[in-house]
Write a protein that holds these residues in place. Sequence first.
Motif, PDB file in Angstrom:
ATOM      1  N   ARG A  40      -8.148   1.642  -9.994  1.00  0.00           N
ATOM      2  CA  ARG A  40      -7.851   2.685  -9.030  1.00  0.00           C
ATOM      3  C   ARG A  40      -7.693   2.038  -7.667  1.00  0.00           C
ATOM      4  O   ARG A  40      -8.538   1.251  -7.246  1.00  0.00           O
ATOM      5  CB  ARG A  40      -8.984   3.713  -8.991  1.00  0.00           C
ATOM      6  CG  ARG A  40      -8.770   4.832  -7.975  1.00  0.00           C
ATOM      7  CD  ARG A  40      -9.840   5.886  -8.048  1.00  0.00           C
ATOM      8  NE  ARG A  40     -10.880   5.947  -7.068  1.00  0.00           N
ATOM      9  CZ  ARG A  40     -10.805   5.756  -5.755  1.00  0.00           C
ATOM     10  NH1 ARG A  40      -9.703   5.359  -5.211  1.00  0.00           N
ATOM     11  NH2 ARG A  40     -11.836   5.913  -4.978  1.00  0.00           N
ATOM     12  N   ALA A  41      -6.607   2.378  -6.994  1.00  0.00           N
ATOM     13  CA  ALA A  41      -6.344   1.785  -5.675  1.00  0.00           C
ATOM     14  C   ALA A  41      -7.365   2.291  -4.657  1.00  0.00           C
ATOM     15  O   ALA A  41      -7.510   3.498  -4.471  1.00  0.00           O
ATOM     16  CB  ALA A  41      -4.934   2.120  -5.226  1.00  0.00           C
ATOM     17  N   PRO A  42      -8.084   1.394  -3.994  1.00  0.00           N
ATOM     18  CA  PRO A  42      -9.048   1.826  -2.977  1.00  0.00           C
ATOM     19  C   PRO A  42      -8.321   2.387  -1.749  1.00  0.00           C
ATOM     20  O   PRO A  42      -7.223   1.975  -1.414  1.00  0.00           O
ATOM     21  CB  PRO A  42      -9.813   0.560  -2.628  1.00  0.00           C
ATOM     22  CG  PRO A  42      -8.989  -0.567  -3.119  1.00  0.00           C
ATOM     23  CD  PRO A  42      -8.089  -0.051  -4.183  1.00  0.00           C
ATOM     24  N   ARG A  43      -8.981   3.313  -1.091  1.00  0.00           N
ATOM     25  CA  ARG A  43      -8.415   4.006   0.068  1.00  0.00           C
ATOM     26  C   ARG A  43      -9.091   3.519   1.340  1.00  0.00           C
ATOM     27  O   ARG A  43     -10.304   3.337   1.393  1.00  0.00           O
ATOM     28  CB  ARG A  43      -8.637   5.505  -0.094  1.00  0.00           C
ATOM     29  CG  ARG A  43      -8.073   6.332   1.021  1.00  0.00           C
ATOM     30  CD  ARG A  43      -8.292   7.811   0.729  1.00  0.00           C
ATOM     31  NE  ARG A  43      -7.921   8.580   1.898  1.00  0.00           N
ATOM     32  CZ  ARG A  43      -7.546   9.826   1.874  1.00  0.00           C
ATOM     33  NH1 ARG A  43      -7.517  10.472   0.728  1.00  0.00           N
ATOM     34  NH2 ARG A  43      -7.228  10.454   2.973  1.00  0.00           N
ATOM     35  N   SER A  48      -9.036   4.825   5.348  1.00  0.00           N
ATOM     36  CA  SER A  48      -8.578   5.915   6.222  1.00  0.00           C
ATOM     37  C   SER A  48      -9.084   5.674   7.634  1.00  0.00           C
ATOM     38  O   SER A  48     -10.005   4.889   7.853  1.00  0.00           O
ATOM     39  CB  SER A  48      -9.062   7.270   5.691  1.00  0.00           C
ATOM     40  OG  SER A  48     -10.472   7.309   5.602  1.00  0.00           O
ATOM     41  N   MET A  55       0.823  -1.200   0.000  1.00  0.00           N
ATOM     42  CA  MET A  55       0.000   0.000   0.000  1.00  0.00           C
ATOM     43  C   MET A  55       0.856   1.249   0.000  1.00  0.00           C
ATOM     44  O   MET A  55       2.037   1.194   0.319  1.00  0.00           O
ATOM     45  CB  MET A  55      -0.940  -0.008   1.203  1.00  0.00           C
ATOM     46  CG  MET A  55      -0.240  -0.100   2.529  1.00  0.00           C
ATOM     47  SD  MET A  55      -1.176  -0.948   3.829  1.00  0.00           S
ATOM     48  CE  MET A  55      -1.091  -2.634   3.312  1.00  0.00           C
ATOM     49  N   SER A  76      -2.632  -1.372  -2.855  1.00  0.00           N
ATOM     50  CA  SER A  76      -2.175  -1.871  -4.156  1.00  0.00           C
ATOM     51  C   SER A  76      -2.520  -3.340  -4.290  1.00  0.00           C
ATOM     52  O   SER A  76      -3.090  -3.766  -5.294  1.00  0.00           O
ATOM     53  CB  SER A  76      -0.663  -1.683  -4.300  1.00  0.00           C
ATOM     54  OG  SER A  76      -0.310  -0.329  -4.137  1.00  0.00           O
ATOM     55  N   ALA A 100      -4.183   7.366   6.223  1.00  0.00           N
ATOM     56  CA  ALA A 100      -4.879   6.671   5.138  1.00  0.00           C
ATOM     57  C   ALA A 100      -3.851   5.930   4.299  1.00  0.00           C
ATOM     58  O   ALA A 100      -2.679   6.306   4.250  1.00  0.00           O
ATOM     59  CB  ALA A 100      -5.648   7.665   4.265  1.00  0.00           C
ATOM     60  N   VAL A 101      -4.328   4.861   3.654  1.00  0.00           N
ATOM     61  CA  VAL A 101      -3.510   4.116   2.704  1.00  0.00           C
ATOM     62  C   VAL A 101      -4.321   3.868   1.449  1.00  0.00           C
ATOM     63  O   VAL A 101      -5.550   3.802   1.485  1.00  0.00           O
ATOM     64  CB  VAL A 101      -3.010   2.767   3.278  1.00  0.00           C
ATOM     65  CG1 VAL A 101      -2.027   2.972   4.415  1.00  0.00           C
ATOM     66  CG2 VAL A 101      -4.164   1.869   3.699  1.00  0.00           C
ATOM     67  N   GLU A 102      -3.616   3.753   0.334  1.00  0.00           N
ATOM     68  CA  GLU A 102      -4.203   3.273  -0.916  1.00  0.00           C
ATOM     69  C   GLU A 102      -3.695   1.860  -1.105  1.00  0.00           C
ATOM     70  O   GLU A 102      -2.481   1.631  -1.149  1.00  0.00           O
ATOM     71  CB  GLU A 102      -3.788   4.161  -2.086  1.00  0.00           C
ATOM     72  CG  GLU A 102      -4.436   5.523  -2.052  1.00  0.00           C
ATOM     73  CD  GLU A 102      -4.003   6.399  -3.229  1.00  0.00           C
ATOM     74  OE1 GLU A 102      -3.250   5.923  -4.112  1.00  0.00           O
ATOM     75  OE2 GLU A 102      -4.432   7.552  -3.255  1.00  0.00           O
ATOM     76  N   HIS A 134      -0.629   7.690   2.828  1.00  0.00           N
ATOM     77  CA  HIS A 134      -0.902   9.091   2.501  1.00  0.00           C
ATOM     78  C   HIS A 134      -0.038  10.022   3.342  1.00  0.00           C
ATOM     79  O   HIS A 134       0.343   9.671   4.466  1.00  0.00           O
ATOM     80  CB  HIS A 134      -2.388   9.414   2.718  1.00  0.00           C
ATOM     81  CG  HIS A 134      -3.217   9.061   1.534  1.00  0.00           C
ATOM     82  ND1 HIS A 134      -3.806   9.998   0.737  1.00  0.00           N
ATOM     83  CD2 HIS A 134      -3.523   7.869   1.000  1.00  0.00           C
ATOM     84  CE1 HIS A 134      -4.458   9.400  -0.236  1.00  0.00           C
ATOM     85  NE2 HIS A 134      -4.297   8.108  -0.100  1.00  0.00           N
ATOM     86  N   ASP A 160     -13.135   2.821   1.099  1.00  0.00           N
ATOM     87  CA  ASP A 160     -13.642   2.947  -0.265  1.00  0.00           C
ATOM     88  C   ASP A 160     -14.186   1.572  -0.636  1.00  0.00           C
ATOM     89  O   ASP A 160     -13.815   0.570  -0.011  1.00  0.00           O
ATOM     90  CB  ASP A 160     -12.505   3.296  -1.224  1.00  0.00           C
ATOM     91  CG  ASP A 160     -12.150   4.775  -1.246  1.00  0.00           C
ATOM     92  OD1 ASP A 160     -12.791   5.560  -0.524  1.00  0.00           O
ATOM     93  OD2 ASP A 160     -11.210   5.130  -1.981  1.00  0.00           O
TER      94      ASP A 160
END
Length: 189
Positions: free
Chosen positions: A147-150, A152, A117, A129, A125-127, A120, A161
């Motif tokens: 799109r990488a889900p977030r 938080s 991931m 991968s 938060a993380v996105e 942020h 997300d």
Amino acid sequence: GSLHELVGSSMSGEITTSGQMTGPLDSPRLIGTATIDRFAASEVAADSATATYDFTPNLNAMLNSTARVDAHAVAIVAFGQARQDLKATVSLSDRQVSVDMTVIRNESLAGKMTGTMLLHPDGRAVELSTLTADVQGSSWRLRSSGRAPRVSWDESRLDFDPLQFERADSPEQTIALSGSWRTDGTGSL
């Protein structure tokens, strides 16, 4: 900023560490071991945890530091659920995080999670991968959607997300997750 501002939670416990610092003062490297007893944070507690660490901080931007932590915790309670044992390896390099974690709830239930991931800049938060979870012989992986889900968090909630997981050996079987989990019970997940 303070640790509370970075992780969004207060923490307590007794920590003991030993190690070595090398390198110049503006770019130190810290290598060692740490033990924390009676750890408690919002919704998470552990009787004892030990870790080895290798940490090279970026003093101008802490989230861009380089680190590797190998940790082991016992007698954990997280979000009201007891766990017997947790082992994890977490690596950080320029906000890129990789996680490899094994959790044992009891003698008959265990699981493993691996993922990568992007953290942020605010540290809350993380996105995602990649993310794979294995529980009792069933393997699930995060379905790629372009799109990488977030995900938080703060002290009182987790926000997701839309995430969709597919069974590794049968991708037509899916689990969807989105919404908010809140400590006061008002979220909708």
